[in-house]
Design an enzyme around this catalytic site. Structure first.
Site, PDB file in Angstrom:
ATOM      1  CG  ASP A  50      -1.906   1.034   1.357  1.00  0.00           C
ATOM      2  OD1 ASP A  50      -2.291   1.579   0.313  1.00  0.00           O
ATOM      3  OD2 ASP A  50      -2.347   1.338   2.492  1.00  0.00           O
TER       4      ASP A  50
ATOM      5  CD  GLU B 247      -0.374   5.410  -3.839  1.00  0.00           C
ATOM      6  OE1 GLU B 247       0.155   5.680  -2.747  1.00  0.00           O
ATOM      7  OE2 GLU B 247      -1.109   4.438  -4.031  1.00  0.00           O
TER       8      GLU B 247
ATOM      9  CG  ASP C 207      -8.306   4.411   0.366  1.00  0.00           C
ATOM     10  OD1 ASP C 207      -8.094   3.175   0.286  1.00  0.00           O
ATOM     11  OD2 ASP C 207      -7.579   5.176   1.014  1.00  0.00           O
TER      12      ASP C 207
END
Ligand code: MIG
Length: 820
Positions: free
Chosen positions: A410, A413, A488
């Site tokens: 996770d 980015e 999300d």
């Protein structure tokens, strides 16, 4: 030439683009000279130089330099080029033609503009004559003519409508919780798209990892453009004619998804976070006592000691190995989250070893980059450095020893709470295979190289087992390392509707293993919304429910008894279809053609498919039309050309046509393509709970013919790569007045335990006079079929259905049904 209004210089990007405010856009001028060096054509149009080559049949590559030299040829995405493509050049007065196989580049000499033609000399695509290829400082842009009937798909993870005509998009991996249908960019960027018309289609892969922009006619309705804030203008033009041909060629360039372990295709349960151990065990046992199938359970960030990756919170999880082992005995695979940020803490072994290995990112002056994420101040590994990747991979040894089976990456980015633009500072230097370039170039591949390091590390530690890695951020080619989920989302019907175009465009962008947070991450879905979302989940390659920390419990039993029953049957449907789904995964891992596809991908000639973002194809034989509206008990479905059996009623419709069908709460509408054979099995509580005792092969004939296949292997190891697999290919044809079913056992040495085959043949209007299998006349059964065993047939007149059960001998078997 007037200065074009440029979409790239936006907001905080001024910070990362080095373009001087006074620079002007320039466009490539006239061709001054050209030459051929081996299989590359060099076009001089000072100060611009273009290079044209072919990376494979039907795959042209175009590169631009305006500085007199080209950047080192180092793509993170492309792993395979065959540069030995033969090139012919024809030098005409106005045009230079470069021809290789099915593709012709016609290069207009003054100004230098490129047009692409197929072998029948149909124009596929051409540069805008005014702006063509342009640059401004470090920014580049290619402007192309946008014909009225052309539609655009792909572009990775985008929440906008299915067809991107008229839409502008950027590529810059971003952590955007609670995104909407207009949020852009999102977590995972893949700068690859298709131009599709009724007569031809082509693909363009703009292999540039900088902040990139695609303006598909939003600024000018007749022109589209793509460009980036840095790096080379470097793109691959891929010929069709069909979208599937384009994806096959793109998959040659960038690789395909490796086969995941079979259990990863089962239902997965997640939330932020299940802890302590007692709660994890409770969730697992609720699945088993409620008889709701489930294969995997996730531990989100609270399992760690103060969010320190590769550690355990010993009060919440005093004996992880034991807990994971107990869960494994119940069929649960445990998956943990791992983020990139490593806490700055001299008492933390990962921090110390990362410092020793010099694994963390630094500014040009050598200072370490520090950014805040969950653990507080962190350093960030440089995953573009092979040495750092190896170090990272080795960190998983404790988790693999504990028995952790899957790894969820996770925040990659990367997301940095206090960084500029919520990420790493643009000046920070990455190793970039020894090129030492800044974060602007490496941002979009950070997540990709992280999952690469994770996958390669876990593989080195457990070489006999296929890794399961799930990521939020990625780049083109990242399908080689990881599955992806769409970040999300929220518990709304709009988010459910968005799930389709997102997963479909991601899938055809080369990333087939995708899914959304079922039920929505943020907020609380109604029982109806959860049930509908779970139904869609049966047909998303990744089927995982998830919930945000502040949201109430969202497990499948949280919506009352009626919904619990519906949700159980929905998950059971997934498990029944697993042979079909697994076979479809296998095809995708070989060809790149994904399980989930928009209708336009298979039916580009039919304009009615261009905007169909509310239904999709799943594998070779299924069309899915999920219910996406509250309160709906029926829905309209467009059925493309061919025959389509309603799975629930067996009604046969002949497309192209629209139908309105019943869609009660417990049923997701889906259709089987006439002419298919769908392999299935009885549901289990988890994959490989019991050996398969009966493989069902349901035949949906089209004019008495059908074909299909079932793929199997051990579901976990790499032995299938050396031949330990089994394909059963089924071919149904009419011979005189008989229906002949040939079951071929093709290649492969894998032998499943002994079992029965159960052929269910739909659309049989009359009882047969005899059924013969391999020369043996089978006995007829009337009334309820005997439990499990024996070889027999029975005919059900109310369902127009013939059932034949026989032993699977794993060789060519032939069944002949006589009489209409
Ligand atoms: O800042 O690990 O998208 O799935 O549960 C939030 C906690 C960090 C974001 C992920 C989400 C996950 C959550 N993470």
């Amino acid at each position: 030439m007037s200065r074009p209004v440029f979409p790239l210089c936006l907001g905080f990007l001024l910070l990362i683009a080095r373009t001087g405010a006074d620079s002007q856009w320039q466009t490539v001028g006239a061709l001054a000279s050209w030459s051929q060096k081996e299989n590359e054509i060099i076009l001089e149009a000072p100060p611009a130089e273009l290079r044209v080559s072919f990376a494979g049949p039907g795959v042209a590559r175009v590169r631009l330099s305006t500085t007199g030299h080209f950047q080192p040829d180092s793509s993170w995405a492309v792993i395979h080029r065959s540069p030995d493509q033969k090139i012919r050049v024809r030098d005409g007065e106005k045009f230079l033609s470069v021809i290789s196989g099915e593709l012709t580049l016609e290069i207009n000499k003054s100004p230098l503009r490129i047009a692409f033609f197929d072998s029948a000399h149909h124009l596929l695509n051409r540069d805008d004559s005014l702006r063509g290829i342009s640059w401004c400082g470090e920014e580049t842009c290619n402007w192309k003519v946008m014909p009225a009937g052309e539609h655009y798909y792909g572009f990775g993870e985008k929440s906008t409508a299915l067809d991107k005509r008229g839409i502008a998009m950027s590529m810059w991996n971003s952590d955007i919780p609670a995104y909407s249908a207009s949020t852009d960019p999102l977590y995972e960027d893949i700068p690859f798209f298709y131009g599709v018309t009724g007569t031809y289609s082509y693909g363009i892969f703009f292999d540039n990892t900088y902040y990139a922009s695609f303006n598909m006619g939003k600024e000018d309705p007749d022109v589209y453009s793509f460009g980036a804030t840095g790096g080379e203008l470097n793109y691959y033009f891929i010929s069709g004619p069909q979208p599937a041909d384009i994806l096959a060629k793109y998959s040659q360039l960038t690789g395909t998804m490796p086969m995941p372990p079979e259990w990863a295709l089962g239902y997965q349960q997640c939330r932020w976070s299940y802890y302590p151990e007692k709660r994890v065990r409770e969730i697992a046992s609720l699945f088993r006592t409620k008889r709701i199938p489930c294969d995997a359970i996730y531990l989100d960030i609270h399992y760690m000691d103060g969010y320190r990756c590769f550690t355990w919170d010993s009060s919440r999880f005093p004996d992880p190995g034991r807990m994971i082992g107990d869960l494994a005995n119940e069929g649960f695979k445990t998956i943990v989250i791992i983020d990139p940020g490593i806490k700055i803490d001299s008492s933390y072994w990962v921090f110390r070893s990362g410092m020793k290995e010099n694994a963390f990112l630094r500014y040009p002056d050598g200072r370490l980059f520090t950014g805040q994420v969950w653990p507080g101040d962190c350093h960030f590994p440089d995953f573009t450095d092979a040495k750092a990747r190896t170090w990272w991979g080795s960190l998983f040894s404790g988790l693999t020893r504990d028995g952790i089976r899957g790894f969820w990456n996770d925040m990659n980015e990367p997301s940095v709470f206090n960084g500029p633009g919520k990420t790493i500072n643009p000046e920070v230097i990455h190793n970039d295979r020894g090129l030492f370039t800044d974060h602007r170039k490496n941002h979009n591949i950070y997540g990709m190289q992280m999952v690469r390091a994770t996958r390669e590390g876990v593989l080195a530690l457990r070489p006999g087992e296929r890794p399961f890695v799930l990521t939020r951020a990625n780049y083109a080619g990242g399908q080689r390392y990881s599955a992806a989920w769409t970040g999300d989302n929220s518990s709304t019907w709009t988010d459910l509707q968005m799930a389709l175009p997102m997963c479909l465009n991601l899938s055809i962008s080369g990333q087939p293993f995708v899914g959304t947070d079922i039920g929505g991450f943020i907020g609380m879905p109604s029982g109806e919304l959860y049930a509908r979302w779970l139904e869609l989940g049966v047909f998303t390659p990744l089927m995982r429910s998830h919930a945000e920390i502040n949201s109430p419990n969202k497990e499948p039993w949280e919506y009352g008894k009626d919904f619990e029953g519906i949700n159980r049957r929905t998950i059971e449907l997934r498990y029944k279809l697993l042979p079909y789904i697994y076979s479809s995964f296998r095809e995708a891992s070989v060809t790149g053609i994904p399980m989930m596809r928009p209708l336009v991908f298979d039916y580009p000639a039919d304009p009615r498919t261009y905007h169909r973002g509310d239904e999709f194809l799943f594998g070779k034989g299924i069309l899915v039309a999920p219910v996406l509206q509250p309160g709906a008990a029926r829905r309209d479905v467009f059925l493309p050309e061919g025959g389509w059996y309603d799975y629930w009623s067996d009604s046969l419709y002949s497309g192209p046509r629209s139908v309105t069908i019943d869609a009660p709460l417990d049923r997701i509408p889906f259709f089987i393509r006439a002419g298919s054979v769908i392999p299935s099995r009885r549901a289990e509580q988890y994959t490989s709970e019991k050996p398969l005792d009966t493989l069902f092969l349901t035949v949906y004939p089209r004019h008495d013919t059908a074909e299909g296949a079932n793929y199997e292997d051990d579901g976990i190891s790499f032995k299938y790569q050396t031949g330990e697999y089994a394909w059963r290919k089924i071919l149904v044809t009419r011979v005189g007045s008989s229906l002949r079913c040939i079951l071929n056992a093709q290649a492969g040495t894998y032998r499943p335990p002994s079992r029965y085959l159960c052929l269910v043949i739909k659309g049989r209007k009359a009882e047969p006079s005899s059924v013969v299998a391999d020369g043996r006349r089978l006995r007829e059964i009337t009334g309820p079929p005997p439990a499990g065993t024996g070889e027999w047939w029975s005919y059900d007149q109310t369902k127009n259905e013939l059932t034949v059960t026989l032993r699977d001998e794993f060789r060519r078997q032939e069944i002949s049904v006589t009489g209409r």
